[in-house]
Write an enzyme that holds these catalytic residues in place. Structure first.
Site, PDB file in Angstrom:
ATOM      1  N   GLU A   1     -11.228  -1.271  -2.879  1.00  0.00           N
ATOM      2  CA  GLU A   1     -10.484  -0.541  -1.845  1.00  0.00           C
ATOM      3  C   GLU A   1      -9.367   0.244  -2.537  1.00  0.00           C
ATOM      4  O   GLU A   1      -9.309   0.342  -3.758  1.00  0.00           O
ATOM      5  CB  GLU A   1      -9.897  -1.523  -0.824  1.00  0.00           C
TER       6      GLU A   1
ATOM      7  N   ASP B   1       0.805  -1.227   0.000  1.00  0.00           N
ATOM      8  CA  ASP B   1       0.000   0.000   0.000  1.00  0.00           C
ATOM      9  C   ASP B   1       0.843   1.284   0.000  1.00  0.00           C
ATOM     10  O   ASP B   1       0.587   2.209   0.780  1.00  0.00           O
ATOM     11  CB  ASP B   1      -0.930   0.049   1.222  1.00  0.00           C
TER      12      ASP B   1
END
Length: 296
Positions: free
Chosen positions: A178, A8
């Site tokens: 997401e 991420d």
């Protein structure tokens, strides 16, 4: 590629250096801190360990995820998800820490989460904060296949309601799971997100283009996905531009071939290209990543 298990990543240029802010990829109970990495050439990276941890954020106890950072008025504000809350009765959500330096240490800014409830079905995780050209700051976030946008107030302690009286506006495009990311370029808003399951090989990034940060956003296509000869599970990314070469890059995580560890994710960087119409070309993921691009 930075060493260790990370995911991420959000990439920036601060104070004459490239910076990466990733999730420490481990079991949720072990995700109690965030590290950062900096470089002057995208090849050699310096680790800045534990720029923030749960000792500094008393309400967080696990699952510190997906940092997003902005610089404003002499401060660096680090937004992060924590505790992986599953309902409004649990403590956690999206928090804010701040520091005078991009390498920290960061301290809890609010003493509580900034967003601690589900709005429009969106789990409060995977936030991205960006500054629009008019000086407004927005937070785009969400898991569980819902994405919201909200306008931050001037000191990042809360929100400015929209003209219709709402605070959290849903902008979920088709396929969203997401990993929201938004970029403004040449007057257009590029909204990107991750699709598929984060533990699987088919994790990928898609995008849409709109005339405002509220869309509407219609899915254009996939720009990042696995290459079975290089790596699998390529997703949850950010985009940045070299101030010197003006090249565009995408920072993302992926899974090494033949490695089945759930949390075995690595951060990689490859080039990103726009075509003549401003559309994003599919990214070619590589074993070696990018060549040196000195920032000065």
């Amino acid at each position: 590629m930075i060493p260790g298990w990370y995911a991420d990543p959000e990439a920036h240029v601060f104070e004459g250096r490239y910076w990466l802010y990733p999730t420490y990829s481990a079991r949720y109970q072990e995700q109690v801190h965030l590290d950062a990495f900096s470089s002057t050439d995208l090849v050699t990276w310096t680790k800045h360990a534990r720029i923030v941890d749960t000792a500094a954020v008393k309400w967080a106890n696990k699952a510190m995820w997906a940092p997003s950072i902005v610089q404003k008025d002499g401060w660096y504000y680090l937004f992060f998800g924590a505790n992986d809350i599953q309902n409004d009765r649990e403590q956690g959500g999206i928090g804010v820490a701040r520091s005078r330096s991009p390498e920290g240490p960061f301290t809890d800014y609010l003493g509580k989460p900034l967003i601690e409830r589900f709005h429009n079905g969106a789990q409060p995780i995977d936030q991205m904060v960006f500054r629009d050209d008019d000086g407004s700051y927005y937070i785009v976030y969400g898991g569980w296949r819902h994405c919201n946008i909200a306008k931050l107030n001037d000191d990042f302690t809360g929100f400015v309601p929209f003209p219709d009286g709402s605070t959290f506006k849903e902008i979920t495009p088709k396929g969203f799971v997401e990993g929201a990311y938004m970029l403004r370029k040449d007057g257009k808003y590029y909204f990107m997100w991750s699709e598929g399951g984060w533990t699987g090989p088919n994790y990928a990034v898609a995008y849409a283009v709109g005339d405002s940060p509220f869309g509407p956003f219609e899915r254009v296509g996939t720009i990042l996905k696995q290459d079975s000869t290089v790596a699998t599970g390529a997703g949850h990314h950010s985009v940045f531009q070299s101030p010197r070469s003006k090249k565009w890059y995408i920072a993302y995580h992926r899974r090494p071939l033949n490695d089945t560890g759930r949390d075995h994710r690595v951060v990689s960087i490859d080039e990103l290209h726009f075509d003549e119409q401003g559309m994003i070309r599919p990214v070619k993921i590589t074993f070696d990543g990018v060549v040196a691009d000195p920032i000065r």
